[in-house]
Write an enzyme that holds these catalytic residues in place. Structure first.
Site, PDB file in Angstrom:
ATOM      1  CE  LYS A  13       7.885  44.142  58.578  1.00 10.71           C
ATOM      2  NZ  LYS A  13       6.579  44.516  58.062  1.00 10.71           N
ATOM      3  NE  ARG A  88       8.921  45.103  52.718  1.00  9.66           N
ATOM      4  CZ  ARG A  88       9.091  45.911  53.768  1.00  9.66           C
ATOM      5  NH1 ARG A  88      10.278  46.147  54.237  1.00  9.66           N
ATOM      6  NH2 ARG A  88       8.062  46.464  54.344  1.00  9.66           N
ATOM      7  NE  ARG A 127       3.094  52.521  60.587  1.00 10.17           N
ATOM      8  CZ  ARG A 127       3.689  51.436  60.090  1.00 10.17           C
ATOM      9  NH1 ARG A 127       4.325  50.613  60.894  1.00 10.17           N
ATOM     10  NH2 ARG A 127       3.606  51.156  58.820  1.00 10.17           N
ATOM     11  NE  ARG A 133       5.770  54.474  57.702  1.00 10.77           N
ATOM     12  CZ  ARG A 133       6.228  53.239  57.700  1.00 10.77           C
ATOM     13  NH1 ARG A 133       6.728  52.721  58.808  1.00 10.77           N
ATOM     14  NH2 ARG A 133       6.182  52.516  56.616  1.00 10.77           N
ATOM     15  NE  ARG A 144       3.593  50.376  53.366  1.00  6.98           N
ATOM     16  CZ  ARG A 144       3.355  50.652  54.650  1.00  6.98           C
ATOM     17  NH1 ARG A 144       2.390  51.477  54.978  1.00  6.98           N
ATOM     18  NH2 ARG A 144       4.090  50.096  55.576  1.00  6.98           N
TER      19      ARG A 144
HETATM   20  P1  AMP Z   1       8.873  49.304  56.297  1.00 11.64           P
HETATM   21  O1  AMP Z   1       9.218  50.373  57.278  1.00 11.64           O
HETATM   22  O2  AMP Z   1       9.643  48.038  56.538  1.00 11.64           O
HETATM   23  O3  AMP Z   1       7.403  49.065  56.198  1.00 11.64           O
HETATM   24  O4  AMP Z   1       9.354  49.815  54.864  1.00 11.64           O
HETATM   25  C1  AMP Z   1       8.828  51.009  54.301  1.00 11.64           C
HETATM   26  C2  AMP Z   1       9.066  51.031  52.801  1.00 11.64           C
HETATM   27  O5  AMP Z   1      10.471  50.989  52.524  1.00 11.64           O
HETATM   28  C3  AMP Z   1       8.496  49.848  52.020  1.00 11.64           C
HETATM   29  O6  AMP Z   1       7.137  50.011  51.723  1.00 11.64           O
HETATM   30  C4  AMP Z   1       9.375  49.871  50.778  1.00 11.64           C
HETATM   31  O7  AMP Z   1       9.015  50.931  49.903  1.00 11.64           O
HETATM   32  C5  AMP Z   1      10.733  50.223  51.363  1.00 11.64           C
HETATM   33  N1  AMP Z   1      11.458  48.992  51.769  1.00 11.64           N
HETATM   34  C6  AMP Z   1      11.803  48.615  53.026  1.00 11.64           C
HETATM   35  N2  AMP Z   1      12.457  47.449  53.012  1.00 11.64           N
HETATM   36  C7  AMP Z   1      12.526  47.056  51.715  1.00 11.64           C
HETATM   37  C8  AMP Z   1      13.046  45.915  51.050  1.00 11.64           C
HETATM   38  N3  AMP Z   1      13.633  44.903  51.737  1.00 11.64           N
HETATM   39  N4  AMP Z   1      12.943  45.867  49.693  1.00 11.64           N
HETATM   40  C9  AMP Z   1      12.372  46.867  49.003  1.00 11.64           C
HETATM   41  N5  AMP Z   1      11.827  47.944  49.574  1.00 11.64           N
HETATM   42  C10 AMP Z   1      11.894  48.050  50.915  1.00 11.64           C
END
Ligand code: AMP
Length: 187
Positions: A13, A88, A127, A133, A144
């Site tokens: 994404k 989400r 990654r 990370r 996740r």
């Molecule tokens: P990502 O980089 O999009 O995979 O997001 C990393 C982490 O940020 C996720 O695993 C959540 O802990 C938090 N996060 C990102 N976007 C959201 C969202 N829309 N709602 C809640 N938590 C989020």
């Protein structure tokens, strides 16, 4: 063009959202990136978000919604935007609808990137090695993916019902997937 890109963690994404937003000349808004920037800067928002992120859980809707509402109110979002990692949850879908409605606009498309489960796990572990990370350990990755299935996968049906969903095969090279997305959103 007002786009949302969704798909399980590791679907690509972030990479695709960045490239496609660049091609279309719209801001790329990644809630994960905004949270990570706040964690690095040591802000109160970052401190709160990190507790959830490091466990693979979602940051509470109230926090996330307020952050997105603020970001979408900036002038650069007027011509459009690419939302990456938001919404989400069903509550976030409702909240986003309200934000857009109050501006008299609506989403153009919701892109779902599809990949197989083994492939995403491999990508995430790679990654973890490349970027270090903290939420890319095997245990947190598993959580996740579970959270995605429980809380985010149901959004696909909602957007399909609204006629907004376009599914794009996320397997293949970055360029191949980008071309598929651009074709799917009629860009
Ligand atoms: P990502 O980089 O999009 O995979 O997001 C990393 C982490 O940020 C996720 O695993 C959540 O802990 C938090 N996060 C990102 N976007 C959201 C969202 N829309 N709602 C809640 N938590 C989020």
């Amino acid at each position: 063009m007002r786009l949302v890109i969704m798909g399980p963690p590791g679907a690509g994404k972030g990479t695709q959202a960045l490239v496609v937003a660049g091609v279309l000349g719209i801001p790329h808004i990644s809630t994960g990136d905004i949270f990570r920037a706040n964690v690095s800067a040591g802000t109160p928002l970052g401190e709160e978000a990190q507790r959830y992120m490091s466990a693979g859980e979602y940051v509470p809707d109230s926090v996330t919604n307020a952050m997105v509402r603020d970001r979408l109110s900036h002038d650069d979002c007027r011509p459009g935007f690419m939302l990456d990692g938001y919404p989400r949850t069903l509550e976030q879908v409702t909240e986003l609808d309200m934000m857009l409605q109050s501006d008299g606009v609506h989403l153009s498309h919701v892109v779902e990137l599809t990949v197989d489960k083994d492939e995403v796990t491999q990508r995430l572990l790679k990654r973890a090695q490349d970027q270090g990370r903290v939420d890319d350990t095997a245990e947190v990755i598993r959580r996740r993916l579970e959270v995605y299935v429980e809380q985010t996968a149901p959004l696909v049906a909602v957007y399909r019902e609204q006629g907004l969903l376009v599914q794009v095969d996320g397997m293949g090279s970055v360029d191949e997937v980008t071309a598929r997305i651009l074709a799917a959103v009629d860009a």
